[in-house]
Design a protein around this motif. Structure first.
Motif, PDB file in Angstrom:
ATOM      1  N   LYS A  45     -37.593  -4.641 -45.826  1.00 27.48           N
ATOM      2  CA  LYS A  45     -38.450  -5.826 -45.921  1.00 27.48           C
ATOM      3  C   LYS A  45     -39.008  -6.003 -47.330  1.00 27.48           C
ATOM      4  O   LYS A  45     -39.049  -7.087 -47.864  1.00 27.48           O
ATOM      5  CB  LYS A  45     -39.627  -5.685 -44.955  1.00 27.48           C
ATOM      6  N   MET A  76     -42.687  -9.404 -49.056  1.00 21.94           N
ATOM      7  CA  MET A  76     -41.776  -9.269 -47.920  1.00 21.94           C
ATOM      8  C   MET A  76     -41.243 -10.615 -47.465  1.00 21.94           C
ATOM      9  O   MET A  76     -40.322 -10.685 -46.672  1.00 21.94           O
ATOM     10  CB  MET A  76     -42.498  -8.624 -46.744  1.00 21.94           C
ATOM     11  N   ALA A 133     -37.538 -11.336 -47.560  1.00 20.54           N
ATOM     12  CA  ALA A 133     -36.668 -10.715 -46.562  1.00 20.54           C
ATOM     13  C   ALA A 133     -36.879 -11.323 -45.186  1.00 20.54           C
ATOM     14  O   ALA A 133     -35.934 -11.531 -44.431  1.00 20.54           O
ATOM     15  CB  ALA A 133     -36.921  -9.217 -46.508  1.00 20.54           C
ATOM     16  N   THR A 134     -38.143 -11.626 -44.864  1.00 22.02           N
ATOM     17  CA  THR A 134     -38.392 -12.136 -43.516  1.00 22.02           C
ATOM     18  C   THR A 134     -38.084 -13.619 -43.411  1.00 22.02           C
ATOM     19  O   THR A 134     -37.942 -14.140 -42.328  1.00 22.02           O
ATOM     20  CB  THR A 134     -39.863 -11.921 -43.117  1.00 22.02           C
ATOM     21  N   MET A 137     -44.085  -4.561 -37.842  1.00 19.66           N
ATOM     22  CA  MET A 137     -43.763  -4.512 -39.262  1.00 19.66           C
ATOM     23  C   MET A 137     -42.588  -3.571 -39.517  1.00 19.66           C
ATOM     24  O   MET A 137     -41.757  -3.818 -40.388  1.00 19.66           O
ATOM     25  CB  MET A 137     -44.970  -4.013 -40.064  1.00 19.66           C
ATOM     26  N   TYR A 173     -32.453  -7.046 -40.815  1.00 19.49           N
ATOM     27  CA  TYR A 173     -32.869  -7.697 -42.046  1.00 19.49           C
ATOM     28  C   TYR A 173     -31.749  -7.683 -43.074  1.00 19.49           C
ATOM     29  O   TYR A 173     -30.892  -6.810 -43.040  1.00 19.49           O
ATOM     30  CB  TYR A 173     -34.126  -7.023 -42.599  1.00 19.49           C
ATOM     31  N   PRO A 174     -31.741  -8.661 -43.990  1.00 17.31           N
ATOM     32  CA  PRO A 174     -30.607  -8.795 -44.904  1.00 17.31           C
ATOM     33  C   PRO A 174     -30.294  -7.537 -45.722  1.00 17.31           C
ATOM     34  O   PRO A 174     -29.133  -7.189 -45.916  1.00 17.31           O
ATOM     35  CB  PRO A 174     -31.017  -9.955 -45.813  1.00 17.31           C
ATOM     36  N   THR A 175     -31.340  -6.864 -46.199  1.00 15.22           N
ATOM     37  CA  THR A 175     -31.070  -5.665 -46.973  1.00 15.22           C
ATOM     38  C   THR A 175     -30.470  -4.616 -46.055  1.00 15.22           C
ATOM     39  O   THR A 175     -30.900  -4.457 -44.929  1.00 15.22           O
ATOM     40  CB  THR A 175     -32.366  -5.109 -47.575  1.00 15.22           C
TER      41      THR A 175
END
Lengths: 234, 644, 256
Positions: free
Chosen positions: B188, B325, B328-329, C103, C199-201
């Protein structure tokens, strides 16, 4: 009209109601604080608690007062207070508003009770107004505020009565409703800043008058205030 | 000489406003009072209040380390205020946590349910312990005023060194552990911030921030009370911070170079700009400023430098706590104004307590007095008995509490009621279906069209000679092929072209109130006909009114048929359509063995390749109706039939 | 003993039977789109959802039940934990609402009751009550196409690799969930890339909790170490001050 009504019912009501509740708490707090401060300064630390309690009791439930001169006036005043307190809190329509917005509700008055209490309150308020004008002693004691308050308290009761019981055209109905709400909200705002504050301060007033007797006149503060010389050293 | 009073007035105003918002947050929940959402579950309150707050309170452990451990006696005047600031800072952090947590009354669960793997568990414990330690460290100061508690005070003074040592150890842990919180989110956090040495970076920057916070707090409070600031001692702090900032910078740069992210700083994305800004404000510029000896003794530079470090490091916490973040989100979280005011309010309350402590306890060597608390001000007045009560010490409290009350009320006024009562449901307007005979229904434009062949449905009803019987109230209505329209339509009669489904069921997911009271009142004879609908002896309300169907027997209310209750609203479009279609489809799919999938979602909801004007290409099929219009002329309207 | 689910994207017809079965079993309410929801269909009332991708591809999204779940490792009170049978379950009575789990989840799964005054975290629990008694989860039971199946994780992996081998060219040669984030109990077979599920990463193949492990393990050392350093520093400084005092005295006496 709808938007105005919604505004009076929503944000404006929240504003005024918050002002009333917090304002009353504030005044109560400040009064207790001041009383404590005054108590600390007195030499004579004895407090006639029994007397204070019995007087306050009499003050809140003034049945003994019925024996004195203005019997009719006292009776009317008590009855007026009953309607004044019960009707706004326990009216079905008001509770419905609470239920819709916050989701809390409590027992409500039946229609006929509400009708008679409202009618009674209006009649008693009018007669108190007349009483203040006619009876010599009360007239002398009355300030402008006292007359104005009676009239102001009459407005929401009369308009509410009209809205609930009379058949009027929608436009008139909405107008009366708006006046009803606005006057009610005006009362909310004024309560903590006027004599109506006695609704929470009543229990304290006897304590304070006892305390006040402990300060003989002509003490340094009084001198300073009368001389209009704030900050002068005595 | 009203600076103190005015400062306090502003603080009281903000805290009153925040209190109103906090009240609403607890009545209506987090969802509608904040912009937090499923992708950004941590917002401003964690990023600024908690992470920033803990960092801002770092002054306590830094100054105690300097004074008690390193024995630098010259810092004595700064110790007590700094410890007080730290204590209030931690209390503020706890309070903002209580507002942010979903179940704040369960916060003590951390004491009994342990999960030592969690950095948050460790942070929680450290904050709890350290707040206690700070309380013990500071309590000798107020206890000075009460000779009764001299023994407790002596005891606390005796073990002060132990508390100080414990405080430093605990601070080291949780200042760094706040960084560890984010070690688990490499996916993230933007790579420029993410590093496995986050805890170390956090610790070093906390020291720098602590030093600058002492500086700032000292400068500010001296400004408020119009005192001369202790510029010489502060200059020493400013020189010390250069070394800390330099270490921080080097550690950060070496880490970035080792992990091969150096090019990222200049890649032009908004994150890189944010990173550069943050580094400039927090580290580079203040370090350069304070490195010049002449500047470090100048109080104006001290102001600027300390504010820069504070803003910069807090920005760093906000970045790591959420801002960095967002890439990414893919969320676009911006704090709602309510969140901002809660944060401000918590700071204000803490500041008020700080000012109170400074005025009443021996925090400074010379205790300041609020300028208007002079012996001969206007006596206080009791409202009910009309008595004057002599000198008040509370005269400023009178105005300040009034300010609080008024701004609380204004807060209640400004809170958006519509949002609070919406339960977070978006009001999605229904898009009318398009097409002719074959309708393409795409109410909320999520591109899963429902293809509805109207003609085919009519034909099917005719062919099967469907006799649907619907009962509402005491009426039973049998429908057969000729007026089978009523099987689906109620208000929208076939010839009444002006009212379509979506006009009453106008919201995709929420109910619509369709009852127009004004119109009915005007239509029925305005002033004297209330009794037509309302029972005379009851308070007039929806509850005491007659049912719609008493006058309009042909209105088929799905809700009424189902629950025996009459509702004064149109169902949401989704509910209305699903009730209508799915119930019939489900019943039929049970009867028809060859069509088991009839009631499944995908039977109707399909993704069609889109044409030029937002309509499927297969629209051509719908043109049938245009060529061959259906004839409804001989249909008897059901209302006429029934009212007889 | 670790159970899991294998979802074959090529077999899914997007009928949403799994979604409605899940709703029924867990007594979830009807879902209305709320301002805090984000468009993947998951919500506090939807523990599983179907994502539609171009070319009539339907992908069922649900909790992946990681072998070493990040959510469970970060929960400060241990309200989330990985059971032996494979499900990551949630104990609402412990929860304090910090939302750290939301989170930390690399797949962005946990959802929150944002509208409630007593909010909880909502996510798929692999029908823990049912699988404990040897039953299937509601979703796999409801699937008419057997596109999503339930079983031992090791066996499901075998099945997945067998399917890839038997139908060359049909699938991408990868079982999603075999290695990601240390492996997950919920596996996917697909002919399109499923990168959008996380998530993309790249989240890597190591369990995420390992990343905090070093930091958390060094906590006691940092604590004691800092105490030691401070005490040492204090001792040195005091010694120096005493020396200085003595020297001053000596100087004074010498002067005299």
């Amino acid at each position: 009209m709808e938007t105005l009504l919604n505004f009076a019912r929503g944000p404006l009501f929240r504003l005024c109601f918050a002002l009333m509740v917090l304002g009353l708490i504030r005044i109560l707090f400040l009064d207790v604080w001041a009383a404590l401060k005054a108590f600390r300064k007195t030499d004579d630390k004895r407090m006639p608690w029994k007397l204070i309690f019995s007087r306050t009791w009499e003050w809140i439930f003034p049945f003994k007062r019925l024996k004195n001169n203005f019997q009719l006036y006292s009776v009317i005043s008590i009855l007026f207070h009953i309607g004044l307190i019960i009707v706004p809190i326990f009216l079905f329509a008001h509770i419905q508003l609470w239920k819709e917005s916050v989701g809390i509700s409590w027992i409500s008055l039946s229609y006929s009770w509400a009708f008679w209490l409202t009618t009674g309150t209006i009649i008693f308020a009018v007669s108190m107004f007349i009483g203040r004008l006619v009876i010599k002693q009360t007239k002398l004691l009355s300030r402008k505020q006292d007359y104005l308050w009676l009239l102001l308290l009459l407005i929401p009761f009369v308009t509410g009565f009209v809205c609930a019981n009379l058949t009027v055209s929608p436009a008139t109905y909405h107008f009366f409703m708006l006046v009803h709400m606005l006057s009610g909200e005006l009362i909310f705002v004024l309560i903590p800043f006027s004599k109506i504050a006695h609704c929470v301060l009543a229990p304290l007033s006897q304590v304070i008058s006892v305390l006040a007797w402990k300060f003989p006149p002509m003490t340094d503060d009084d001198i300073c205030t009368t001389l209009n010389k704030k900050g002068a050293k005595v | 000489m009203n600076r103190v009073r005015n400062t306090k007035l502003i603080l009281w105003l903000i805290s009153g406003f925040a209190a109103a918002i906090a009240l609403n947050r607890f009545i209506f929940g987090l969802g509608v009072t904040t912009n937090l959402n499923d992708r950004t579950p941590w917002g401003l309150w964690i990023g600024f209040d908690v992470m920033g707050g803990v960092a801002l309170a770092a002054g306590g452990f830094v100054i105690t380390a300097i004074f008690y451990i390193m024995k630098r006696e010259e810092f004595h005047p700064l110790v007590k205020p700094a410890v007080l600031t730290a204590f209030l800072g931690y209390v503020a952090v706890v309070f903002s946590l209580l507002i942010d947590l979903g179940l704040p009354w369960n916060i003590w669960h951390m004491i009994i349910y342990w999960n030592p793997h969690s950095p948050l568990f460790e942070v929680g414990w450290c904050v709890m312990l350290y707040t206690t330690v700070l309380f013990l460290e500071f309590s000798p100061v107020p206890l000075e005023n009460f000779s009764r508690y001299a023994r407790i005070r002596n005891f606390l003074m005796k073990y002060r060194f132990v508390f100080v040592l414990l405080g430093i150890m605990l601070s080291t842990l949780h200042q760094s552990s706040l960084g560890s919180l984010f070690l688990i989110m490499p996916f993230k956090l933007y790579p420029l911030w993410y590093t496995s040495i986050l805890p170390i970076e956090f610790f070093i920057s906390a020291i720098a921030l602590g030093l600058m916070m002492i500086t700032f707090e000292s400068l500010l409070s001296h400004w408020i009370y119009r005192r001369k600031p202790e510029t010489d001692i502060i200059a020493k702090l400013c020189r010390a911070v250069v070394w800390v900032l330099l270490t921080y910078f080097l550690v950060k740069m070496i880490d970035i170079i080792v992990e091969d992210k150096f090019a990222m700083i200049f890649n032009g994305s908004w994150q890189s700009f944010l990173f550069i800004t943050e580094l400039l404000i927090s580290t580079i510029i203040p370090a350069i400023l304070f490195a010049v000896p002449k500047f470090s003794r100048n109080s104006k530079v001290q102001w600027t430098g300390s504010i820069m470090v504070i803003v910069g490091v807090v920005l760093n916490r906000i970045d790591i706590g959420g801002l960095a973040m967002l890439g990414a989100t893919g969320d676009s979280y911006t704090p709602m104004w309510t969140e901002i005011f809660i944060s401000l309010g918590i700071i204000s309350v803490a500041a008020l307590v700080f000012l109170f402590a400074i005025e009443h306890f021996n925090v400074w060597d010379i205790q300041p007095k609020e300028p208007d608390a002079l012996p001969h001000t206007l006596p206080s007045f009791d409202y009910s008995s009309k008595t004057w009560l002599g000198n008040p010490d509370v005269s400023s409290l009178t105005t300040h509490s009034l300010a609080f009350v008024v701004s609380f009320a204004v807060g209640m006024f400004l809170i958006p009621g519509s949002r609070l009562h919406s339960k977070g449901i978006e009001n999605v307007k229904v898009n009318p279906a398009s097409g002719f005979d074959t309708l393409f229904i795409n109410g909320n434009r999520d591109d899963r069209f429902v293809k509805f062949p109207h003609q085919a449905h009519i034909a099917w009803l005719k062919d099967h000679n469907v006799s649907l019987s619907i009962s509402y109230g005491n009426n039973e209505l049998s429908i057969n092929s000729i007026d089978s329209c009523q099987a689906c339509h109620h208000l929208s009669l076939p010839l009444e072209k002006q009212s379509n489904c979506w006009q009453c069921h106008s919201s995709m997911y929420t109910k619509t109130n369709f009852f127009n009271h004004d119109w009915h009142a005007a239509k029925s004879g305005a002033n004297l006909r209330c009794k037509d609908c309302h029972t005379p002896a009851e308070t007039r309300s929806l509850r005491s009114a007659k049912k719609c169907t008493t006058c309009h027997p042909s209105y088929k209310f799905a809700a009424e048929v189902k629950n025996g209750k009459e509702k004064f609203y149109a169902l949401s479009y989704t509910d209305a359509m699903h009730d209508l279609c799915v119930s019939c489809h489900a019943a039929e799919s049970k009867k028809l063995k060859d069509k088991p999938n009839l009631a499944r979602c995908t039977t109707c909801h399909k993704t069609y390749p889109e044409g030029s004007n937002g309509l499927p290409e297969s629209l051509a099929a719908g043109l049938k109706w245009k060529i061959n219009p259906p004839k409804f002329n001989n249909v008897i309207l059901p209302e006429e039939k029934l009212v007889k | 003993m670790s159970k899991g689910i294998l979802t074959d994207v090529t077999k899914c017809i997007g009928c949403l039977q799994c979604v409605s079965a899940c709703k029924e079993v867990h007594h979830l309410e009807a879902d209305e789109p709320r301002i805090w929801q984000k468009n993947d269909g998951l919500s506090a009332e939807n523990w599983t959802s179907i994502i539609t991708k171009p070319g009539n591809r339907f992908i069922r999204k649900q909790c992946r039940h990681c072998l070493e779940p990040a959510c469970a490792s970060v929960c400060p009170v241990g309200a989330l934990h990985k059971t032996k049978i494979g499900a990551v379950v949630y104990d609402s009575s412990k929860c304090l609402g910090c939302r750290y789990c939301m989170m930390a989840c690399p797949f962005g799964i946990p959802r929150y009751d944002w509208d409630k005054i007593v909010p909880h975290v909502e996510k798929c629990i692999l029908c823990y009550d049912k699988i404990k008694d040897g039953e299937q989860p509601a979703c796999t039971q409801a699937c008419p196409q057997k596109a999503t199946i339930f079983g031992e994780r090791s066996e499901l992996l075998k099945i997945a690799h067998q399917r890839i081998k038997e139908n060359p060219g049909k699938y991408i040669n990868k079982v999603w969930g075999e290695h990601e984030a240390g492996g997950t109990s919920v596996l996917y077979l697909s002919d399109i890339d499923l990168g959008f599920l996380s998530y993309p990463t790249n989240i890597g193949n190591k369990p995420l909790p390992d990343k905090t492990k070093t930091a958390m393990e060094s906590v006691p050392f940092a604590f004691v170490g800092m105490g030691g350093v401070m005490l040492g520093l204090n001792w040195i400084i005091r010694r120096r001050m005493e020396f200085a005092k003595d020297e001053n005295k000596k100087k004074d006496s010498a002067d005299e």
